[in-house]
Write a protein that holds these residues in place. Structure first.
Motif, PDB file in Angstrom:
ATOM      1  N   LEU B 307       0.824  -1.203   0.000  1.00 10.99           N
ATOM      2  CA  LEU B 307       0.000   0.000   0.000  1.00 10.99           C
ATOM      3  C   LEU B 307       0.860   1.255   0.000  1.00 10.99           C
ATOM      4  CD1 LEU B 307      -2.684  -1.210   2.551  1.00 10.99           C
ATOM      5  CD2 LEU B 307      -2.801  -1.242   0.073  1.00 10.99           C
ATOM      6  N   GLY B 308       2.171   1.086  -0.202  1.00  9.56           N
ATOM      7  CA  GLY B 308       3.056   2.243  -0.308  1.00  9.56           C
ATOM      8  C   GLY B 308       2.935   2.860  -1.692  1.00  9.56           C
ATOM      9  N   ILE B 387     -12.752   0.744  -6.313  1.00 13.28           N
ATOM     10  CA  ILE B 387     -11.719  -0.123  -5.744  1.00 13.28           C
ATOM     11  C   ILE B 387     -10.461   0.675  -5.446  1.00 13.28           C
ATOM     12  CG2 ILE B 387     -10.632  -0.905  -7.907  1.00 13.28           C
ATOM     13  CD1 ILE B 387     -10.903  -3.797  -6.576  1.00 13.28           C
ATOM     14  N   VAL B 388     -10.230   1.742  -6.206  1.00 14.88           N
ATOM     15  CA  VAL B 388      -9.048   2.567  -5.949  1.00 14.88           C
ATOM     16  C   VAL B 388      -9.229   3.347  -4.657  1.00 14.88           C
ATOM     17  CG1 VAL B 388      -7.547   4.361  -6.853  1.00 14.88           C
ATOM     18  CG2 VAL B 388      -8.638   2.768  -8.422  1.00 14.88           C
ATOM     19  N   ILE B 389     -10.393   3.950  -4.503  1.00 12.61           N
ATOM     20  CA  ILE B 389     -10.604   4.788  -3.316  1.00 12.61           C
ATOM     21  C   ILE B 389     -10.667   3.930  -2.055  1.00 12.61           C
ATOM     22  CG2 ILE B 389     -13.133   4.901  -3.190  1.00 12.61           C
ATOM     23  CD1 ILE B 389     -12.907   7.880  -2.743  1.00 12.61           C
ATOM     24  N   GLY B 394      -5.531   7.190   2.251  1.00 15.39           N
ATOM     25  CA  GLY B 394      -5.532   8.594   1.878  1.00 15.39           C
ATOM     26  C   GLY B 394      -4.165   9.142   1.495  1.00 15.39           C
ATOM     27  N   SER B 395      -3.126   8.665   2.193  1.00 18.22           N
ATOM     28  CA  SER B 395      -1.799   9.237   1.979  1.00 18.22           C
ATOM     29  C   SER B 395      -1.223   8.892   0.609  1.00 18.22           C
ATOM     30  CB  SER B 395      -0.852   8.738   3.071  1.00 18.22           C
ATOM     31  OG  SER B 395      -0.863   7.330   3.110  1.00 18.22           O
ATOM     32  N   ALA B 400      -1.979   6.675  -6.481  1.00 20.71           N
ATOM     33  CA  ALA B 400      -2.850   5.656  -7.051  1.00 20.71           C
ATOM     34  C   ALA B 400      -3.904   6.280  -7.955  1.00 20.71           C
ATOM     35  CB  ALA B 400      -3.540   4.871  -5.933  1.00 20.71           C
ATOM     36  N   ASN B 401      -3.862   7.583  -8.083  1.00 23.96           N
ATOM     37  CA  ASN B 401      -4.942   8.324  -8.743  1.00 23.96           C
ATOM     38  C   ASN B 401      -5.286   7.807 -10.140  1.00 23.96           C
ATOM     39  OD1 ASN B 401      -6.833  10.256  -8.539  1.00 23.96           O
ATOM     40  ND2 ASN B 401      -5.421  11.997  -8.481  1.00 23.96           N
ATOM     41  N   VAL B 402      -6.573   7.845 -10.448  1.00 21.90           N
ATOM     42  CA  VAL B 402      -7.061   7.571 -11.800  1.00 21.90           C
ATOM     43  C   VAL B 402      -8.054   8.686 -12.153  1.00 21.90           C
ATOM     44  CG1 VAL B 402      -6.749   5.068 -11.848  1.00 21.90           C
ATOM     45  CG2 VAL B 402      -8.789   6.036 -10.807  1.00 21.90           C
TER      46      VAL B 402
END
Lengths: 299, 447
Positions: B307-308, B387-389, B394-395, B400-402
């Motif tokens: 999750l990094g 699934i991304v959110i 949050g950090s 990971a933005n789409v």
């Protein structure tokens, strides 16, 4: 490798009739790698969901130091305490009810509206019909994101923001293009003679619709209903945008995710409750589900 | 059914009374009753907002000032938004192809296998679950701590079996006489020759990490033609002199000591005794350095940071493929079942082997189905959001933005810039159109 083996198996199946036992054993053994592979992958696919289930059954004190697999060596650790406490949690129970009302409303309403429209597109002559149908189906292209901002403003001024009705209407509208498309294609397959006969007998269009078309269209409607129900039940985006206090279960869980590890004894059982209903629907109506899936790959 | 209709003579509820054949007015009225609700809903909830969003995208944040293409310029220059676009293209490149390929493999494997129902259910089940719940599930899988995160726990089991954690994890030299070299091993600075005695004092070792059989350390006697030494815990409760072996300081048993020759190669190795002593008999003449290899200090596996910021996108993709593989499998399996058997038979009769049959007949016949799956996935992947959110904390959501997530975060996630949000939505819309147009054309051709 695997494809060749599977096609081998196909040849062997053809030869299966009347072959001696030894040949059958050889055939079984030659397929064993495929069986083992599938068994392994199948288990692998189940692990994440089972992980959530087992996590939801363990007390937080255990989960602070170890993972859900502890339950496999010590099944006595399992407890329903987490479930008991989320069912005592007013926020969660009301979220479950909210989800149910939104899902039912946003399933029944679009199916009713869409089947009326689909009937008109299939069996009522009016100028520009095919052109209009194309426009309606063309609306499938519009992503939900295109509507979020204007509807947000509209709901604020109409007082529909943060209401079940607001969510139901939004889901209804965005469910329509596909529903109309699917139902119209199904309705058009209904034998023309049946309709002609009814019309000659003087039945009104509404009567034909309710007495003839809806019952005959039931298989398509069932597939559609299951899909729409699951779609709405599983929604996060729309509810997150148009709800504050009116929270379906997905949003209620989402609001706890900031402290994922600390809230795990609430998140895990609530997430399992939220996916239990779709799973029940899925297993109960698997046939319709798969049919709808095959029909609806264009959505 | 038709009976009940044929007995019907009264007009349906709400319809005007019929006067012979249906008049033009009544025809229109009926059409309006049937189509009106649908068209009204579509107009208010889809058509109007679409036009409004397009217009809004040319205005600034407050909506008062026309800014032309400024919002679109921001879309392609802002760091987070550019990341979102890049990530989304990575998604398009990787995920539809993976889902289709995995679905094809599964479909082919299960085709002729008995008891495949259990497998199908296992793989298809995630389809019924929301992408949000799938996100929660995988967030749990991806926890970093191997004692809690499932995937890292699995990796830890394998890794610890291959290279077990060292005996002295946090040990440090007690004086400058011992140095830490680049590869992580500890080396005594003084060169040794046969007859020398090496003293390797270590600190930073917890009492609980010292083996139970350890006893008071002693400095061994020099050995004619050999090298001896001691590895000990250079720590005395209540003080003491670093580098000097004192009372109450215990030896460190079971440590592997190496004698490295001038080339840095380990020429001899020995294990320490309960009192920390070790000895090399009959060492060839020359100078050596005493060293303790890095393996001794290997820390237990700490877990991959799924999750990094670096791995978050691949991690979410894996979860997404887990959800959709079942869809691909079921659709492709249906396509496979529809292939006429006699075509395959004919090819076999003509002497084609199974691979050729698969490659030359099955795949081309499956092409339309594979295309459906692929295009369907393209559309869903373009709009990926839930699934991304839910997986990305949050950090790391910036990493990971789409596109869909960027649109939501810009519009509703605190920034509340409806102008820019609208521009992102329009951009997404423009990307979806060609794919869906392709889909509809293909569909019309088939019908």
């Amino acid at each position: 490798m695997s494809t060749a083996e599977a096609t081998d198996a196909r040849v062997e199946t053809r030869a299966a009739v009347g072959e001696p036992l030894s040949a059958r054993i050889v055939r079984f053994l030659s397929r064993t790698p495929v069986y083992l592979f599938l068994a392994f992958v199948g288990l692998l696919w189940l692990v994440p969901t089972l992980g959530l289930l087992f996590t939801s059954l363990l007390p937080a004190s255990i989960l602070n130091t170890t993972g859900w697999w502890e339950i496999l060596s010590e099944p006595s650790l399992a407890t329903f305490d987490n479930y008991r406490s989320i069912f005592d949690n007013q926020a969660i129970t009301s979220a479950v009810w909210t989800t149910l009302w939104i899902s039912l409303g946003a399933t029944i309403l679009p199916i009713l509206v869409a089947s009326l429209a689909a009937y008109a597109f299939a069996w009522i002559e009016f100028p520009g019909r095919d052109w209009l149908f194309l426009v309606v189906v063309g609306l499938l292209v519009v992503p939900i994101q295109m509507a979020l901002i204007p509807i947000f403003s509209l709901y604020n001024s109409l007082g529909l923001f943060d209401t079940i009705a607001g969510l139901v209407l939004f889901h209804t509208a965005f469910g329509l293009p596909f529903a109309i498309f699917l139902l119209r294609n199904f309705f058009i397959g209904i034998p023309k003679d049946l309709l002609e006969a009814a019309r000659i007998d003087g039945a009104s269009e509404l009567r034909i619709f309710f007495r003839l078309i809806l019952p005959l269209g039931l298989p398509a409607i069932a597939s559609l209903a299951i899909f729409q129900f699951l779609w709405v039940w599983n929604d996060l985006l729309v509810a997150l945008t148009f709800g504050r206090e009116t929270q379906p279960i997905t949003v209620a869980i989402f609001s706890q995710m900031r402290q994922f590890s600390a809230n795990i004894e609430l998140i895990a059982p609530a997430a399992f409750v939220s996916l239990a209903i779709p799973l029940v629907v899925f297993f109960a109506f698997q046939r319709y589900f798969v049919q709808g899936l095959l029909a609806g790959s264009v959505k | 059914m038709s009976e009940s209709v044929s007995t019907a003579e009264a007009p349906g509820a709400g319809l005007p009374p019929q006067d012979g054949g249906p008049g033009v007015f009544q025809r229109h009225w009926t059409t309006i009753v049937f189509l009106g609700p649908a068209l009204a809903l579509l107009a208010v909830w889809i058509v109007y907002p679409t036009i409004r969003t397009i217009i809004r995208s040319f205005y600034d944040r407050s909506g008062d000032e026309f800014v032309g293409l400024d919002n679109y310029q921001t879309l392609f220059s802002d760091d987070t938004l550019v990341t979102a676009i890049k990530n989304n293209f990575l998604w398009l490149l990787v995920v539809p192809a993976m889902v289709t390929a995995i679905g094809l493999v599964f479909a082919v494997l299960i085709e002729r296998i008995r008891f495949s129902v259990a497998f199908k259910v296992a793989v298809f089940m995630p389809m019924a679950i929301s992408l949000f719940a799938a996100g929660v599930i995988w967030r749990l899988m991806y926890e970093k701590d191997p004692s809690r995160g499932t995937i890292n726990a699995g990796i830890a089991v394998v890794k610890d079996a291959v290279s077990p954690p060292g005996a002295l994890q946090a040990a440090q030299p007690s004086t400058d006489a011992v140095e830490v070299v680049a590869d992580g091993s500890l080396v005594l600075e003084t060169p040794l020759e046969p007859g020398s005695v090496a003293q390797l004092g270590l600190t930073g070792i917890r009492a609980s990490d010292v083996r139970d059989d350890a006893v008071q350390a002693v400095v061994p006697e020099p050995l004619q033609g050999g090298i001896t030494g001691v590895v000990w815990r250079d720590f005395k409760p209540g003080g003491g002199t670093p580098g000097v072996l004192e009372e109450e300081e215990v030896g460190l048993p079971g440590v592997t000591v190496e004698l490295r020759d001038v080339n840095g190669r380990a020429a001899y190795t020995a294990k320490t005794n309960p009192d920390g002593t070790f000895g090399f008999e009959e060492v060839e003449a020359g100078t050596y350095r005493a060293a303790i290899g890095a393996a001794t200090f290997a820390v237990p596996y700490a877990g991959v940071s799924w999750l990094g910021e670096r791995l978050i996108t691949p991690a979410i993709m894996i979860a997404y493929i887990w959800v959709w593989a079942g869809f691909a499998m079921v659709v492709i399996a249906a396509g496979l079942a529809a292939i006429p058997r006699d075509l395959l038979e004919a090819a076999r009769t003509d002497g084609a082997n199974e691979w050729q049959v698969f490659r030359r007949i099955t795949i081309p016949l499956l092409a339309p189905v594979l295309t459906v799956v692929f295009i369907t996935m393209l559309i869903y992947v373009l709009k990926v959001f839930d699934i991304v959110i839910s997986i990305a904390p949050g950090s790391v959501q910036d990493d990971a933005n789409v596109i869909a997530l960027a649109m939501w975060r810009t519009s509703f996630g605190g920034v509340n810039d409806f102008g820019l949000g609208s521009a992102i939505a329009v951009f997404l819309f423009l990307l979806v159109i060609p794919i869906l147009a392709l889909n509809i054309r293909r569909f019309r051709r088939e019908v």
